[in-house]
Write an enzyme that holds these catalytic residues in place. Sequence first.
Site, PDB file in Angstrom:
ATOM      1  N   CYS A   1      -0.349   1.291   7.197  1.00  0.00           N
ATOM      2  CA  CYS A   1      -0.972   1.492   5.896  1.00  0.00           C
ATOM      3  C   CYS A   1      -2.346   2.146   6.040  1.00  0.00           C
ATOM      4  O   CYS A   1      -2.717   3.000   5.232  1.00  0.00           O
ATOM      5  CB  CYS A   1      -1.050   0.170   5.149  1.00  0.00           C
ATOM      6  SG  CYS A   1       0.597  -0.460   4.719  1.00  0.00           S
TER       7      CYS A   1
ATOM      8  N   GLU B   1       0.817  -1.210   0.000  1.00  0.00           N
ATOM      9  CA  GLU B   1       0.000   0.000   0.000  1.00  0.00           C
ATOM     10  C   GLU B   1       0.850   1.260   0.000  1.00  0.00           C
ATOM     11  O   GLU B   1       0.537   2.227  -0.711  1.00  0.00           O
ATOM     12  CB  GLU B   1      -0.929   0.038   1.235  1.00  0.00           C
ATOM     13  CG  GLU B   1      -1.884  -1.120   1.338  1.00  0.00           C
ATOM     14  CD  GLU B   1      -1.387  -2.240   2.235  1.00  0.00           C
ATOM     15  OE1 GLU B   1      -2.212  -2.809   2.968  1.00  0.00           O
ATOM     16  OE2 GLU B   1      -0.177  -2.555   2.198  1.00  0.00           O
TER      17      GLU B   1
END
Length: 164
Positions: A88, A57
């Site tokens: 993330c 991510e």
Amino acid sequence: MIPTSHEYYMQQALREAEKAEAQGEVPVGCVIVLENHIIGRGYNQREMLQDPTAHAEMIAITAAAEHHGSWRLEKARLYVTLEPCPMCAGAIILSRIAEVYFGAYDPKAGCCGSLMNLLEDTRFNHRPAVIGGLCEEACGTVLSNFFRNIRDRQKFGKERASDN
């Protein structure tokens, strides 16, 4: 024709996960979509880069912001094969991503419903929509097979060592 289905984009994230697996990384992949175009891709690279922040991510968000010319990804959708961790999830909030779709749930580190749900915490100034379990079986199988192979290799190594 421009692909628009959530399953198509999750398949693209799975392709990114395959890249991670080919390098011996935990197979997690991510794509970020804006106006039905992929503007960011990423896969886990922690071991290769020796960087604890090199999650799929994080890499995809950086690529998307660079492509978009802004850190504000307000109309973007993020597809990731594993439920985002706290780091993330924080980056998703800070980048203002509108929607998050993830595949497999992560009972050990997931912060989009498993351990907690940072993305829906009303104390933050941004809350993306979250859909979990998209292509869950395919995403979970990739991860399960990866970790099973590691355990099998470790077991085989121990058996060989005890034979000597």
